[in-house]
Design an enzyme around this catalytic site. Structure first.
Site, mmCIF file in Angstrom:
data_model
loop_
_atom_site.group_PDB
_atom_site.id
_atom_site.type_symbol
_atom_site.label_atom_id
_atom_site.label_comp_id
_atom_site.label_asym_id
_atom_site.label_seq_id
_atom_site.Cartn_x
_atom_site.Cartn_y
_atom_site.Cartn_z
ATOM 1 N N GLY A 279 -6.519 -7.504 -1.676
ATOM 2 C CA GLY A 279 -6.435 -6.988 -3.047
ATOM 3 C C GLY A 279 -7.633 -6.124 -3.398
ATOM 4 O O GLY A 279 -8.564 -6.586 -4.071
ATOM 5 N N SER B 231 -7.232 -2.058 -3.753
ATOM 6 C CA SER B 231 -6.853 -0.859 -4.520
ATOM 7 C C SER B 231 -6.299 -1.228 -5.893
ATOM 8 O O SER B 231 -5.646 -2.263 -6.063
ATOM 9 C CB SER B 231 -5.785 -0.068 -3.766
ATOM 10 O OG SER B 231 -6.223 0.212 -2.474
ATOM 11 N N SER C 299 -0.268 -4.725 0.470
ATOM 12 C CA SER C 299 0.717 -4.925 1.550
ATOM 13 C C SER C 299 0.965 -6.411 1.767
ATOM 14 O O SER C 299 0.022 -7.198 1.904
ATOM 15 C CB SER C 299 0.199 -4.331 2.864
ATOM 16 O OG SER C 299 -0.083 -2.971 2.717
ATOM 17 N N GLU D 259 -11.355 -3.381 9.754
ATOM 18 C CA GLU D 259 -10.026 -2.833 9.537
ATOM 19 C C GLU D 259 -9.853 -1.527 10.304
ATOM 20 O O GLU D 259 -8.769 -1.209 10.754
ATOM 21 C CB GLU D 259 -9.855 -2.596 8.028
ATOM 22 C CG GLU D 259 -8.459 -2.211 7.610
ATOM 23 C CD GLU D 259 -8.327 -2.050 6.095
ATOM 24 O OE1 GLU D 259 -9.347 -2.099 5.388
ATOM 25 O OE2 GLU D 259 -7.201 -1.870 5.643
ATOM 26 N N GLU E 25 -9.904 11.964 4.794
ATOM 27 C CA GLU E 25 -10.989 12.717 4.131
ATOM 28 C C GLU E 25 -12.185 11.790 3.870
ATOM 29 O O GLU E 25 -13.335 12.166 4.073
ATOM 30 C CB GLU E 25 -10.498 13.316 2.801
ATOM 31 C CG GLU E 25 -9.519 14.464 2.933
ATOM 32 C CD GLU E 25 -8.105 14.000 3.249
ATOM 33 O OE1 GLU E 25 -7.805 12.796 3.132
ATOM 34 O OE2 GLU E 25 -7.295 14.855 3.637
HETATM 35 C C1 FAD Z 1 0.405 1.962 4.418
HETATM 36 C C2 FAD Z 1 -0.622 1.583 3.357
HETATM 37 C C3 FAD Z 1 -1.020 0.260 3.225
HETATM 38 C C4 FAD Z 1 -1.946 -0.087 2.218
HETATM 39 N N1 FAD Z 1 -2.255 -1.405 2.067
HETATM 40 C C5 FAD Z 1 -3.150 -1.763 1.120
HETATM 41 C C6 FAD Z 1 -3.489 -3.143 0.922
HETATM 42 O O1 FAD Z 1 -2.930 -4.027 1.592
HETATM 43 N N2 FAD Z 1 -4.405 -3.457 -0.021
HETATM 44 C C7 FAD Z 1 -5.022 -2.510 -0.780
HETATM 45 O O2 FAD Z 1 -5.883 -2.880 -1.588
HETATM 46 N N3 FAD Z 1 -4.717 -1.201 -0.656
HETATM 47 C C8 FAD Z 1 -3.798 -0.806 0.283
HETATM 48 N N4 FAD Z 1 -3.445 0.519 0.421
HETATM 49 C C9 FAD Z 1 -4.010 1.493 -0.506
HETATM 50 C C10 FAD Z 1 -5.044 2.414 0.139
HETATM 51 O O3 FAD Z 1 -6.245 1.738 0.418
HETATM 52 C C11 FAD Z 1 -5.256 3.602 -0.816
HETATM 53 O O4 FAD Z 1 -4.015 4.272 -0.931
HETATM 54 C C12 FAD Z 1 -6.303 4.559 -0.304
HETATM 55 O O5 FAD Z 1 -7.580 3.988 -0.370
HETATM 56 C C13 FAD Z 1 -6.306 5.884 -1.108
HETATM 57 O O6 FAD Z 1 -6.372 5.643 -2.468
HETATM 58 P P1 FAD Z 1 -5.356 6.322 -3.494
HETATM 59 O O7 FAD Z 1 -3.962 6.062 -2.999
HETATM 60 O O8 FAD Z 1 -5.710 5.861 -4.846
HETATM 61 O O9 FAD Z 1 -5.580 7.887 -3.343
HETATM 62 P P2 FAD Z 1 -6.752 8.725 -4.035
HETATM 63 O O10 FAD Z 1 -8.050 8.002 -3.880
HETATM 64 O O11 FAD Z 1 -6.335 9.113 -5.403
HETATM 65 O O12 FAD Z 1 -6.792 10.010 -3.102
HETATM 66 C C14 FAD Z 1 -5.886 11.107 -3.252
HETATM 67 C C15 FAD Z 1 -6.275 12.202 -2.275
HETATM 68 O O13 FAD Z 1 -7.620 12.681 -2.582
HETATM 69 C C16 FAD Z 1 -8.432 12.612 -1.413
HETATM 70 N N5 FAD Z 1 -9.800 12.260 -1.794
HETATM 71 C C17 FAD Z 1 -10.177 11.252 -2.623
HETATM 72 N N6 FAD Z 1 -11.525 11.205 -2.729
HETATM 73 C C18 FAD Z 1 -12.010 12.201 -1.927
HETATM 74 C C19 FAD Z 1 -13.335 12.652 -1.616
HETATM 75 N N7 FAD Z 1 -14.420 12.078 -2.139
HETATM 76 N N8 FAD Z 1 -13.464 13.697 -0.749
HETATM 77 C C20 FAD Z 1 -12.363 14.297 -0.222
HETATM 78 N N9 FAD Z 1 -11.079 13.913 -0.494
HETATM 79 C C21 FAD Z 1 -10.907 12.871 -1.341
HETATM 80 C C22 FAD Z 1 -7.827 11.525 -0.564
HETATM 81 O O14 FAD Z 1 -8.154 11.689 0.806
HETATM 82 C C23 FAD Z 1 -6.326 11.722 -0.817
HETATM 83 O O15 FAD Z 1 -5.833 12.733 0.007
HETATM 84 C C24 FAD Z 1 -2.506 0.904 1.383
HETATM 85 C C25 FAD Z 1 -2.102 2.233 1.533
HETATM 86 C C26 FAD Z 1 -1.176 2.579 2.496
HETATM 87 C C27 FAD Z 1 -0.757 4.017 2.609
#
Ligand code: FAD
Length: 398
Positions: free
Chosen positions: A131, A133, A165, A248, A381
């Site tokens: 837990g 994100s 997940s 991880e 990224e």
């Molecule tokens: C298959 C899968 C399983 C997952 N499982 C879990 C889970 O079990 N538990 C959990 O807590 N989370 C989980 N997640 C969530 C995951 O950790 C987040 O989706 C991830 O950290 C990105 O955050 P966001 O989706 O909020 O995207 P954002 O942070 O909003 O990013 C959007 C875009 O902006 C880019 N970006 C953001 N900041 C920067 C920067 N500083 N420089 C350059 N580019 C940047 C990113 O690369 C991305 O392309 C999972 C995600 C996926 C896809």
């Protein structure tokens, strides 16, 4: 680095191989060793049953200390196990409990926490979810707002997690919550362990475009957690989280899974005729396959290097090495999925349920799911930012 195995290690490898060859015959239809199949209604019972068998054989956490359910085995043996498991698309490894929380508690948990939480993981009795994100905190995880307020011997947690997940199937969750609201960034966070049956926790499904149920939203409404379930000091959870992230990201089993996929794709190209010749005679296809073989071999070397670093320096390996392996592996898996999907032409789009789907529709499904692995566990990224900052010593810009 010496890549050769000793004769004892070869014997162990054959034992693992024999086990997976037999057990994987019992996998449910459509099993693909992806997170999506492991946490599906059909896949999870098989996944859990495999975990029990691995635990019974003493293989689930071989490299952990004996007192917590392991066998004190060298990390290289765990690597051999992961390579065989990956190749056979095996199930049974709870990536959150076995892969992340276990090593984190070994490094940073109290003795009481190790004794309470590690043996149930080692016996495959307790599955975990992660837990971290939140709707407004993904890459910028340190800005999360779920609150934990101290109340006597407990904390009371309120807030929301997302993309969690497997939360609908997990027994426990490890999570981050803000214990100091004055600190907006990482310094005010603490790391907690919670039973998913605790009153006030609600799990709601989030379905993917493939209609699979992997993700969830998890809501915390006045959830009471004992203070002894806080790992590390109050407001010091971020350092622990960073260690968990590295476990991880190392992902040593993936390359042997890709090697198996490549072998099957090569066979498919040898057998399949298109415009009067086999695909294997087409120069464009041949070069694509050769390129993938080179990249998989490079990835295998990276995985072995990480295992070697862990063996020498302990499980807390360098951040940038873990990030490099994660970026390389997930982006290679994406290139591979698109290459296989393209080589199959229009048949590549046929879903696994159809008899016309080549290689059981594995590339159709991979081409949809692969993008997620470039985002999960920190996007490409974000990993490149870390490599630039920590690995290359470039100035920090965020
Ligand atoms: C298959 C899968 C399983 C997952 N499982 C879990 C889970 O079990 N538990 C959990 O807590 N989370 C989980 N997640 C969530 C995951 O950790 C987040 O989706 C991830 O950290 C990105 O955050 P966001 O989706 O909020 O995207 P954002 O942070 O909003 O990013 C959007 C875009 O902006 C880019 N970006 C953001 N900041 C920067 C920067 N500083 N420089 C350059 N580019 C940047 C990113 O690369 C991305 O392309 C999972 C995600 C996926 C896809």
């Amino acid at each position: 680095m010496d890549f050769r195995l000793t004769s004892e290690q070869e014997t162990l490898k054959r034992e693992f191989e024999e086990f997976f060859k037999q057990e994987m015959k019992k996998a449910p239809p459509g099993w693909g060793a992806s997170l999506e199949t492991m946490f599906s209604a059909e896949g999870f019972p098989f996944h859990r049953q495999m975990a029990k068998k691995l635990a019974k054989n003493g293989w689930l956490v071989r490299h952990w200390p004996k007192e917590y359910g392991g066998q004190d085995a060298p990390i290289i043996e765990q690597l051999i196990f992961s390579v065989v498991l990956g190749y056979h698309r095996g199930g049974g490894i709870d990536i959150f409990g076995v892969g992340m929380l276990g090593p984190t508690l070994l490094a940073a948990g109290s003795e009481e926490q190790k004794r309470e939480h590690l043996p149930p993981i080692a016996r495959a009795e307790r599955f975990w979810c992660q837990g971290w994100s939140e709707p407004n905190a993904g890459s910028d995880l340190a800005s999360l707002t779920t609150r934990a307020v101290r109340d006597g011997d407990d904390y009371i947690i309120n807030g929301q997690k997302t993309w969690t997940s497997g939360a609908h199937l997990a027994d426990w969750i490890f999570m981050l919550a803000r214990t100091n609201p004055e600190e907006k960034r990482s310094r005010g966070l603490s790391f907690f362990l919670l039973d998913m049956k605790t009153p006030g926790i609600e799990v709601r499904p989030l379905y993917s475009m493939e209609s699979t149920h992997l993700f969830n939203e998890v809501y915390f409404d006045d959830v009471r957690v004992p203070a002894r379930n806080r790992v590390g000091e109050e407001n010091q959870g971020w350092a622990i989280t960073r260690a968990t992230m590295n476990f991880e990201r190392s992902n040593v089993g993936m390359m042997s899974g890709l090697k198996r996929d490549l072998e099957e794709l090569v066979e498919f190209c040898k057998e399949t005729r298109w415009n009067g010749q086999t695909l294997a005679q087409n120069p464009f296809v041949r070069h694509q396959l050769a390129q993938l073989a080179i990249e998989i071999e490079a990835g295998r070397a990276m995985s072995y290097h990480i295992a070697w670093m862990q063996e020498k320096g302990g499980l807390l390996m360098a951040v940038h090495a873990a990030s490099a392996a994660k970026v390389y592996g997930s982006e290679l898996a994406q290139r591979f999925a698109y290459a296989g999907y393209g080589i199959m032409g229009l048949y590549g789009q046929v879903k696994k349920a159809s008899k016309w789907a080549p290689l059981l529709g594995r590339f159709e499904s991979a081409s949809q799911l692969c993008m997620g692995m470039n985002i999960a566990a920190g996007s490409s990224e974000v990993q490149r930012n870390l490599i630039a900052w920590v690995g290359l010593g470039l100035p920090r810009t965020i």
